[in-house]
Design a protein around this motif. Structure first.
Motif, PDB file in Angstrom:
ATOM      1  N   ASN A  11       2.157 -11.957  -4.405  1.00  0.00           N
ATOM      2  CA  ASN A  11       1.669 -12.642  -3.203  1.00  0.00           C
ATOM      3  C   ASN A  11       2.561 -13.821  -2.810  1.00  0.00           C
ATOM      4  OD1 ASN A  11      -0.462 -10.890  -2.921  1.00  0.00           O
ATOM      5  ND2 ASN A  11      -1.958 -12.216  -3.940  1.00  0.00           N
ATOM      6  N   ILE A  12       3.075 -14.520  -3.819  1.00  0.00           N
ATOM      7  CA  ILE A  12       3.990 -15.638  -3.549  1.00  0.00           C
ATOM      8  C   ILE A  12       5.268 -15.115  -2.889  1.00  0.00           C
ATOM      9  CG2 ILE A  12       5.465 -17.395  -4.624  1.00  0.00           C
ATOM     10  CD1 ILE A  12       3.195 -17.719  -6.756  1.00  0.00           C
ATOM     11  N   ALA A  26       9.089  -7.866   2.829  1.00  0.00           N
ATOM     12  CA  ALA A  26       7.757  -8.148   2.273  1.00  0.00           C
ATOM     13  C   ALA A  26       7.027  -6.839   1.987  1.00  0.00           C
ATOM     14  CB  ALA A  26       6.959  -9.005   3.247  1.00  0.00           C
ATOM     15  N   GLU A  27       7.138  -5.893   2.934  1.00  0.00           N
ATOM     16  CA  GLU A  27       6.509  -4.572   2.747  1.00  0.00           C
ATOM     17  C   GLU A  27       7.129  -3.843   1.550  1.00  0.00           C
ATOM     18  OE1 GLU A  27       3.949  -3.437   4.292  1.00  0.00           O
ATOM     19  OE2 GLU A  27       3.944  -3.901   6.431  1.00  0.00           O
ATOM     20  N   SER A  28       8.446  -3.976   1.380  1.00  0.00           N
ATOM     21  CA  SER A  28       9.137  -3.317   0.253  1.00  0.00           C
ATOM     22  C   SER A  28       8.649  -3.864  -1.081  1.00  0.00           C
ATOM     23  CB  SER A  28      10.653  -3.532   0.363  1.00  0.00           C
ATOM     24  OG  SER A  28      11.152  -2.941   1.525  1.00  0.00           O
ATOM     25  N   ILE A  29       8.415  -5.190  -1.124  1.00  0.00           N
ATOM     26  CA  ILE A  29       7.905  -5.829  -2.348  1.00  0.00           C
ATOM     27  C   ILE A  29       6.565  -5.211  -2.729  1.00  0.00           C
ATOM     28  CG2 ILE A  29       6.892  -7.989  -3.236  1.00  0.00           C
ATOM     29  CD1 ILE A  29       9.818  -8.281  -3.316  1.00  0.00           C
ATOM     30  N   ILE A  30       5.690  -5.030  -1.716  1.00  0.00           N
ATOM     31  CA  ILE A  30       4.352  -4.465  -1.974  1.00  0.00           C
ATOM     32  C   ILE A  30       4.471  -3.032  -2.486  1.00  0.00           C
ATOM     33  CG2 ILE A  30       2.157  -3.795  -0.904  1.00  0.00           C
ATOM     34  CD1 ILE A  30       2.614  -6.127   1.099  1.00  0.00           C
ATOM     35  N   ILE A  31       5.348  -2.223  -1.870  1.00  0.00           N
ATOM     36  CA  ILE A  31       5.538  -0.827  -2.295  1.00  0.00           C
ATOM     37  C   ILE A  31       6.047  -0.761  -3.728  1.00  0.00           C
ATOM     38  CG2 ILE A  31       6.936   1.263  -1.901  1.00  0.00           C
ATOM     39  CD1 ILE A  31       6.849   0.443   1.142  1.00  0.00           C
ATOM     40  N   ASP A  32       7.035  -1.605  -4.052  1.00  0.00           N
ATOM     41  CA  ASP A  32       7.584  -1.625  -5.420  1.00  0.00           C
ATOM     42  C   ASP A  32       6.537  -2.075  -6.431  1.00  0.00           C
ATOM     43  OD1 ASP A  32      10.007  -0.786  -4.469  1.00  0.00           O
ATOM     44  OD2 ASP A  32      10.917  -2.786  -4.392  1.00  0.00           O
ATOM     45  N   ASP A  41      -4.097  -7.382  -3.253  1.00  0.00           N
ATOM     46  CA  ASP A  41      -5.486  -7.777  -3.041  1.00  0.00           C
ATOM     47  C   ASP A  41      -5.665  -8.276  -1.609  1.00  0.00           C
ATOM     48  OD1 ASP A  41      -4.220 -10.211  -3.064  1.00  0.00           O
ATOM     49  OD2 ASP A  41      -5.186 -10.968  -4.888  1.00  0.00           O
ATOM     50  N   VAL A  42      -6.826  -8.857  -1.327  1.00  0.00           N
ATOM     51  CA  VAL A  42      -7.115  -9.303   0.041  1.00  0.00           C
ATOM     52  C   VAL A  42      -6.136 -10.382   0.507  1.00  0.00           C
ATOM     53  CG1 VAL A  42      -8.805 -11.096  -0.624  1.00  0.00           C
ATOM     54  CG2 VAL A  42      -9.005  -9.962   1.608  1.00  0.00           C
ATOM     55  N   VAL A  43      -5.649 -11.211  -0.426  1.00  0.00           N
ATOM     56  CA  VAL A  43      -4.681 -12.264  -0.084  1.00  0.00           C
ATOM     57  C   VAL A  43      -3.377 -11.637   0.414  1.00  0.00           C
ATOM     58  CG1 VAL A  43      -3.323 -14.196  -0.982  1.00  0.00           C
ATOM     59  CG2 VAL A  43      -5.694 -13.891  -1.722  1.00  0.00           C
TER      60      VAL A  43
END
Length: 457
Positions: A11-12, A26-32, A41-43
């Motif tokens: 999240n950071i 940012a999207e790539s970080i979430i996928i990885d 999570d919701v955050v």
């Protein structure tokens, strides 16, 4: 514990990339992270919603809700507050109300930030009565207003011309101990009072600010000083400048430029030069605004040789001439009667890739009319791709002075057809001029168009 820590770290990273407008990364970080077994999570999703609404558009932010549903994560009030901010940014009241209705259906209670955003949207759309109703019914009576709430309503009332209401509310809240004003609150009220021409009341609020234990900042002083000069109260403006200087807020070129510009506009060039000398003695470097004011002063005096020296100095200092610099040069060339030189410089400006050279063209048209070259002014006017109410007003006003009422009426009709305004006094001069010239049919046509424009407006 490891999973929670990993989600927090993700999240950071996502938040940092979103702040830098690097949404794809940012999207790539979430996928990885998901591939490695760390779930958002919701955050995480709230961060994305806020970023898409801020940097892309509301629809892109709203699409994140579908991803939240797929991940079985329930949106919360923070999610919807970001969406409301996106709708308010687009000035879409209908979308704001639709989002609030959606919140109600899924059982999310709007908080003070939700209503702050809605209130702000009403103010920006010029609906102060509705905004005040939101404040009274939904925030003041049901929730705990924040300092942002009060500052939002003060700003909104002032910007919509209800400065007296803002001041009355401010006094009422003070008397009842409901709100402790901050520096920003005083600055909002001072700015509102200055803009509404209530300089004495603004000075009174400035004095009250000094007694409150809060320190006025450069913005506070500059606002009052600027409006003192606009009202031609030079002694009061200089008094504010010296107070500003005494408190150590004359550390950059801006206050000196404000004073110099005010004197230059009224032809008090000696006084204007004195403040530039003061600035130089203090070791403050000139910025492009400073140079532009000096260019204007030399143009007023017709000292174009000095202007050439300044342009060279601007280049050597690593700064770049802007639209104002070139517009001032066009105006200066017109002032000394070098119309051909002004026209050439205007053509040169068109090659520089500025968004719009409308101000320069308006200066050119106005100057040409004033020196009796209305035919050349009309030729430029016809070629102008972009025109505003100033363009039309200048042409109409000067044609009337030459008693060319028929051409003036045609320009006025073109202006009204485009939904723009010309001063009512100028409109009356055109109608009376046509009547005095025996052009009664044209006068009736113009009168009918003026009445229609007022009804639509």
């Amino acid at each position: 514990m490891v999973c929670k820590l990993s989600t927090r770290l993700m999240n950071i990273c996502v938040s940092s990339l979103c702040k830098l407008q690097q949404l794809e990364k940012a999207e790539s970080i979430i996928i990885d992270a998901i591939r490695l077994g760390t779930l958002p999570d919701v955050v995480t999703y709230n961060t994305l919603v806020a970023a898409y609404c801020r940097f892309v558009d509301l629809d892109s932010g709203y699409l994140i809700l579908n991803r939240m549903k797929e991940a079985k994560i329930t949106p919360n009030v923070i999610t919807y507050n970001s969406l409301l901010a996106g709708a308010s940014k687009e000035l879409s009241l209908s979308k704001c109300l639709k989002l609030l209705n959606e919140m109600d259906k899924i059982g999310i209670s709007p908080d003070v930030w939700s209503y702050n955003t809605l209130m702000h949207c009403f103010f920006r759309l010029g609906k102060p009565e509705e905004a005040q109703k939101i404040f009274q019914d939904n925030i003041f009576n049901k929730l705990s207003p924040s300092s942002t709430t009060f500052n939002t309503i003060f700003t909104g009332l002032c910007k919509n011309g209800y400065t007296h209401n803002a001041l009355t509310l401010f006094r009422s809240l003070q008397r009842n101990g409901i709100f402790t004003p901050e520096l920003i609150t005083y600055n909002i009220l001072i700015d509102g009072l200055c803009k509404s021409g209530q300089l004495r009341a603004a000075r009174s609020i400035l004095k009250e600010l000094g007694q409150s234990g809060l320190e006025p900042n450069a913005s506070t002083y500059t606002t009052v000083m600027k409006y003192c000069f606009r009202s031609k109260k030079f002694e009061e403006g200089i008094e504010v400048f010296h107070e500003m200087k005494k408190n150590g807020y004359t550390y950059d070129a801006f206050p000196y430029c404000t004073v110099s510009s005010a004197f230059a506009k009224t032809g008090k060039l000696k006084d204007a030069y004195k403040f530039f000398e003061l600035m130089t003695k203090k070791g403050i470097e000139k910025d492009i605004v400073s140079y532009n004011i000096l260019v204007n002063m030399y143009c007023i005096e017709g000292r174009l040789d000095k202007v050439d020296d300044l342009l060279l100095e601007i280049e050597e200092s690593g700064l770049k001439c802007d639209q104002y610099t070139h517009t001032t040069l066009v105006d200066g060339l017109c002032r000394i009667g070098n119309i051909d030189g002004a026209l050439e410089h205007l053509k040169y400006m068109d090659t520089l890739g500025f968004d719009s050279n409308l101000v320069a063209y308006n200066c050119m048209v106005d100057r040409l009319c004033k020196v009796g070259c209305s035919n050349t002014a009309l030729e430029i006017y016809e070629k102008m791709e972009e025109k505003d109410s100033i363009t039309y007003t200048s042409i109409v006003h000067n044609l009337c002075k030459e008693r060319n009422f028929l051409t003036a009426s045609k320009v006025l009709l073109a202006c009204l057809n485009r939904g723009m305004r010309v001063l009512r006094g100028t409109q009356r001069v055109v109608v009376k001029g046509l009547q005095s010239s025996g052009l009664y049919s044209e006068a009736r046509k113009v009168q009918a168009k003026i009445r229609l424009a007022r009804i639509i407006d």
